[in-house]
Each structure stands twice: as C-alpha cells, then as structure tokens.
Design a protein around this motif. Sequence first.
Motif, PDB file in Angstrom:
ATOM      1  N   PHE A  25     -55.833  -1.089   7.357  1.00 45.13           N
ATOM      2  CA  PHE A  25     -55.587  -0.547   5.905  1.00 45.13           C
ATOM      3  C   PHE A  25     -53.675  -0.890   5.797  1.00 45.13           C
ATOM      4  O   PHE A  25     -53.554   0.594   5.147  1.00 45.13           O
ATOM      5  CB  PHE A  25     -55.756  -0.079   4.469  1.00 45.13           C
ATOM      6  N   ASN A  26     -52.862  -1.516   6.936  1.00 48.30           N
ATOM      7  CA  ASN A  26     -51.180  -0.884   7.015  1.00 48.30           C
ATOM      8  C   ASN A  26     -50.522  -1.704   5.412  1.00 48.30           C
ATOM      9  O   ASN A  26     -51.096  -2.600   5.195  1.00 48.30           O
ATOM     10  CB  ASN A  26     -50.930  -2.041   8.209  1.00 48.30           C
ATOM     11  N   GLN A  27     -49.403  -0.632   5.212  1.00 42.82           N
ATOM     12  CA  GLN A  27     -49.003  -1.395   3.963  1.00 42.82           C
ATOM     13  C   GLN A  27     -48.098  -2.439   4.141  1.00 42.82           C
ATOM     14  O   GLN A  27     -47.507  -2.047   3.515  1.00 42.82           O
ATOM     15  CB  GLN A  27     -48.246   0.388   4.086  1.00 42.82           C
ATOM     16  N   GLN A  28     -48.037  -2.508   5.483  1.00 44.88           N
ATOM     17  CA  GLN A  28     -47.007  -3.304   6.462  1.00 44.88           C
ATOM     18  C   GLN A  28     -47.462  -4.838   6.947  1.00 44.88           C
ATOM     19  O   GLN A  28     -47.269  -4.808   7.552  1.00 44.88           O
ATOM     20  CB  GLN A  28     -46.276  -2.386   7.350  1.00 44.88           C
ATOM     21  N   MET A  29     -47.888  -5.597   5.915  1.00 43.44           N
ATOM     22  CA  MET A  29     -48.766  -6.164   6.244  1.00 43.44           C
ATOM     23  C   MET A  29     -47.684  -7.819   6.289  1.00 43.44           C
ATOM     24  O   MET A  29     -46.883  -8.079   5.274  1.00 43.44           O
ATOM     25  CB  MET A  29     -49.848  -6.436   5.280  1.00 43.44           C
ATOM     26  N   ASN A  30     -48.366  -8.638   6.953  1.00 47.43           N
ATOM     27  CA  ASN A  30     -47.411 -10.106   6.972  1.00 47.43           C
ATOM     28  C   ASN A  30     -48.162 -10.912   5.588  1.00 47.43           C
ATOM     29  O   ASN A  30     -49.210 -10.910   5.479  1.00 47.43           O
ATOM     30  CB  ASN A  30     -47.776 -11.030   8.164  1.00 47.43           C
ATOM     31  N   HIS A  31     -46.888 -11.344   4.354  1.00 42.41           N
ATOM     32  CA  HIS A  31     -48.194 -11.973   4.170  1.00 42.41           C
ATOM     33  C   HIS A  31     -47.320 -13.931   3.919  1.00 42.41           C
ATOM     34  O   HIS A  31     -46.395 -14.210   4.316  1.00 42.41           O
ATOM     35  CB  HIS A  31     -47.503 -11.441   2.457  1.00 42.41           C
ATOM     36  N   LEU A  32     -48.945 -14.218   4.529  1.00 42.35           N
ATOM     37  CA  LEU A  32     -48.562 -15.779   5.220  1.00 42.35           C
ATOM     38  C   LEU A  32     -49.294 -16.883   4.092  1.00 42.35           C
ATOM     39  O   LEU A  32     -50.133 -16.573   3.311  1.00 42.35           O
ATOM     40  CB  LEU A  32     -48.880 -15.763   6.899  1.00 42.35           C
TER      41      LEU A  32
END
Length: 78
Positions: free
Chosen positions: A52-59
């Motif tokens: 649950f990383n807060q720096q996700m990629n949103h693609l």
Amino acid sequence: ADNSRFYNSAAWRKFSKLQKILYPLCDNNEQCHGVHEVTDHPIPISEGGHQFNQQMNHLCKSCNASKTGKQAHGKANM
C-alpha cells in the motif's frame, strides 16, 4: 510470485478505488491524456515494493502495459 490473492482482496480494491477518485487522470500526462484505470506499484511487490505504497503510479491501461513491458526487458520505471 503470484500476487493475485492480494490484488483480489477487498483491501486492495478499496485502496485502488480511492486512488482513482483522488487521481482521475493517467500520470503520464505529457504523452497521454487517458483516464486512470490501473493503480500500479512503482516497484513490483515481487521485487520488494510495499503493498500500500503512497507513491503509486496512476496509469491508463496502455501506459501500464508499456511500463510492464519495459520492466520485463530490464528498462527503467516510468
């Protein structure tokens, strides 16, 4: 490693849904004007990425497929 159990969990689906609300557009906005369809880990879980990383990629699906292909061939992340 097979992470399907994690990606099918209620916790991940809820997290991903919230990410799509908070970040509705594809992160690759210089080249793409698509909609955020895939919440992606910058570092795959199988390579030590946090679930649950807060720096996700949103693609969008296309940009995610491109990133996955680059990773499979040992090239840098997006």
